[in-house]
Enzyme design. Structure first.
Site, PDB file in Angstrom:
ATOM      1  N   GLU A   1       0.839  -1.197   0.000  1.00 13.78           N
ATOM      2  CA  GLU A   1       0.000   0.000   0.000  1.00 13.78           C
ATOM      3  C   GLU A   1       0.872   1.245   0.000  1.00 13.78           C
ATOM      4  O   GLU A   1       1.814   1.361   0.790  1.00 13.78           O
ATOM      5  CB  GLU A   1      -0.927   0.003   1.213  1.00 13.78           C
ATOM      6  CG  GLU A   1      -1.696   1.289   1.457  1.00 13.78           C
ATOM      7  CD  GLU A   1      -2.537   1.731   0.266  1.00 13.78           C
ATOM      8  OE1 GLU A   1      -2.444   2.920  -0.097  1.00 13.78           O
ATOM      9  OE2 GLU A   1      -3.265   0.885  -0.293  1.00 13.78           O
TER      10      GLU A   1
ATOM     11  N   HIS B   1     -32.226  -7.186  23.508  1.00 15.44           N
ATOM     12  CA  HIS B   1     -31.080  -7.721  24.240  1.00 15.44           C
ATOM     13  C   HIS B   1     -31.126  -9.243  24.196  1.00 15.44           C
ATOM     14  O   HIS B   1     -32.194  -9.830  24.380  1.00 15.44           O
ATOM     15  CB  HIS B   1     -31.124  -7.249  25.702  1.00 15.44           C
ATOM     16  CG  HIS B   1     -30.040  -7.837  26.563  1.00 15.44           C
ATOM     17  ND1 HIS B   1     -28.739  -7.406  26.520  1.00 15.44           N
ATOM     18  CD2 HIS B   1     -30.083  -8.863  27.463  1.00 15.44           C
ATOM     19  CE1 HIS B   1     -28.022  -8.109  27.374  1.00 15.44           C
ATOM     20  NE2 HIS B   1     -28.817  -9.001  27.958  1.00 15.44           N
TER      21      HIS B   1
END
Length: 461
Positions: free
Chosen positions: A205, A440
């Site tokens: 990169e 949840h």
């Protein structure tokens, strides 16, 4: 030579083009779609869908390899084997099913598909060279949806050992050594996938970090994931060419040789603006892209453009949204494309998702911001999934708490993109997100907790 009259001509059958055609069909507009390969474009045939199939297969294989040595919850398995030819065949089967589905939807909505190479003669006329001859289509409205192609590097033209993402998705076998040039989302996703399937992967990169379009906080967990799977990363480095079975790399410490059986060049994409008659049209351009307004109209009356040919971000869902917009406008509806909220997702391990502005981008735009971050290390569902590395982060205006942007990095967070985009699209405030009851145990609770934390009312941290 046959002459065909249509209300709408769509040039290109990718996500933007086929959605524009289907939507135009919904409105009862006589529509012709011109495509020289398969409908579905890069995304369906050689991009989004096949790459995610390959990534899923790689994830499953890597998990099986890890479980061979046991797990914290008592599961152990034998040593797995990967039949890559079957993996590719499975991937191709999924693509074929979806491709057939798109073709059926077009037919269902009365869209005529011309399979051949289309060339615009002017802003109303297109010549289509098919296997059985040439047809001419004359239309009141022309939608340009010609897409993009993988970008080449001057010293690494495609061919032989040098491949694009298209060839990477149909390799006959997993390469023993793979060099990836470019650590954007394509390079990071495919590099990690092949590493999980057993390749020795090196990513090169030019920037100072992987995923350079994302901020450092989001990138750190992804870098840890690459390191955990043995991916070597060379930063501030540039590919200089091939030398036998090695990629030459100019790194900060000098030129190095990276042994590689294949070199995947993933340095972005370029719009397809050549070969279909653009030079015959008087269109305003923005660099290599066709300039469009909020209705996706070009500078020529009756000529529209959508998708990658209109600029960044080059994402299928952006193209689809533009395609819907164009068809609605042609049908007489009041419609505009809102470019503020285009979620982006990176399917690495962990995944990254971003919608709207990052805190730094919001500040640069002149906003005083409130930021809330909630780590998955404090989320029960993430713990049960062994996915504690990551977080959800929300940024809002300090004065009225209107949400400006939401980002997350973690296992499975790609599926939260819709909730993030919806919150911004509807002008939600921190109090709206915090006051919404989240089930949840779910990862989505971290979204609520991040909002509570921005308000100074966090419950579980």
């Amino acid at each position: 030579m046959a002459e065909i009259a249509a209300k709408v001509l769509v040039l290109g059958g990718g996500p933007g083009g086929y959605v524009a055609a289907i939507r135009a069909g919904h409105h009862g507009l006589g529509t012709v779609l011109v495509e020289d390969t398969k409908v579905g474009g890069t995304c369906l045939n050689v991009g989004c869908i096949p790459s995610k199939a390959l990534i899923h297969a790689a994830d499953e294989y890597a998990l099986a390899v890890a479980r061979a040595a046991g797990s914290p919850f008592g599961l152990s398995t034998g040593a797995p084997a990967l039949d890559f030819a079957r993996t590719v065949a499975w991937k191709d089967g999924l693509v074929a099913r979806l491709n057939s589905g798109v073709a059926s939807l077009l037919k269902k909505n009365g869209v005529k598909i011309l399979r051949g190479r289309g060339t615009l003669l002017d802003g109303k006329t297109c010549r289509v060279d098919t296997d059985v001859g040439a047809d001419t289509v004359r239309a009141e409205h022309v939608v340009i949806a010609t897409g993009s192609r993988a970008a080449e590097l001057p010293g690494l033209p495609f061919g032989g050992a040098v491949i694009s993402s298209t060839e990477a998705l149909s390799l006959p076998e997993v390469p023993r050594r793979l060099a990836v040039v470019g650590a954007g989302y394509i390079g990071a996703e495919l590099g990690l996938a092949f590493a999980k399937m057993g390749a020795a992967v090196t990513i090169v990169e030019a920037a100072d970090r992987i995923l350079p379009s994302y901020d450092a906080d989001l990138v750190r967990p992804v870098r840890r994931g690459l390191d955990a799977h043995g991916v070597a990363v060379m930063l501030d480095a540039r590919a200089a060419g091939l030398d036998g079975g090695a990629l030459l790399v100019d790194a900060p410490d000098g030129r190095r040789r990276v042994p590689a059986d294949r070199v995947l060049v993933a340095v972005g994409r370029r719009p397809k603006t050549a070969g279909w008659g653009l030079e015959r049209l008087d269109l305003d351009m923005e660099g290599p892209f066709i300039r469009v307004d909020e209705r996706c109209a070009t500078s020529m009356r009756g000529v529209w453009a959508v998708g990658d040919v209109t600029g960044e971000p080059m994402l299928a869902h952006r193209a689809m949204a533009q395609g819907e917009t164009v068809a609605d406008v042609i049908a007489g509806r009041r419609r505009a494309f809102d470019r503020r909220v285009i979620p982006s997702v990176v399917f690495t391990d962990p995944e990254v998702v971003s919608a709207g502005l990052s805190p730094a981008e919001a500040a640069a735009a002149g906003h005083e911001v409130k930021v809330g971050l909630f780590p998955f290390a404090a989320n029960g569902r993430a713990m049960t999934l062994e996915g504690e590395d990551g977080f959800v982060r929300i940024a809002a205006r300090a004065d009225n708490h209107v949400v400006l942007g939401i980002q997350a990095v973690g296992r499975g967070v790609a599926e939260m993109a819709a909730a993030f985009g919806l919150a911004i699209e509807m002008g939600a405030r921190l109090e709206d997100v915090a006051g919404t009851v989240h089930a949840h145990p779910t990862l989505g609770e971290a979204f609520q907790e991040a909002s509570l934390r921005a308000l100074g009312e966090a419950l579980h941290i």
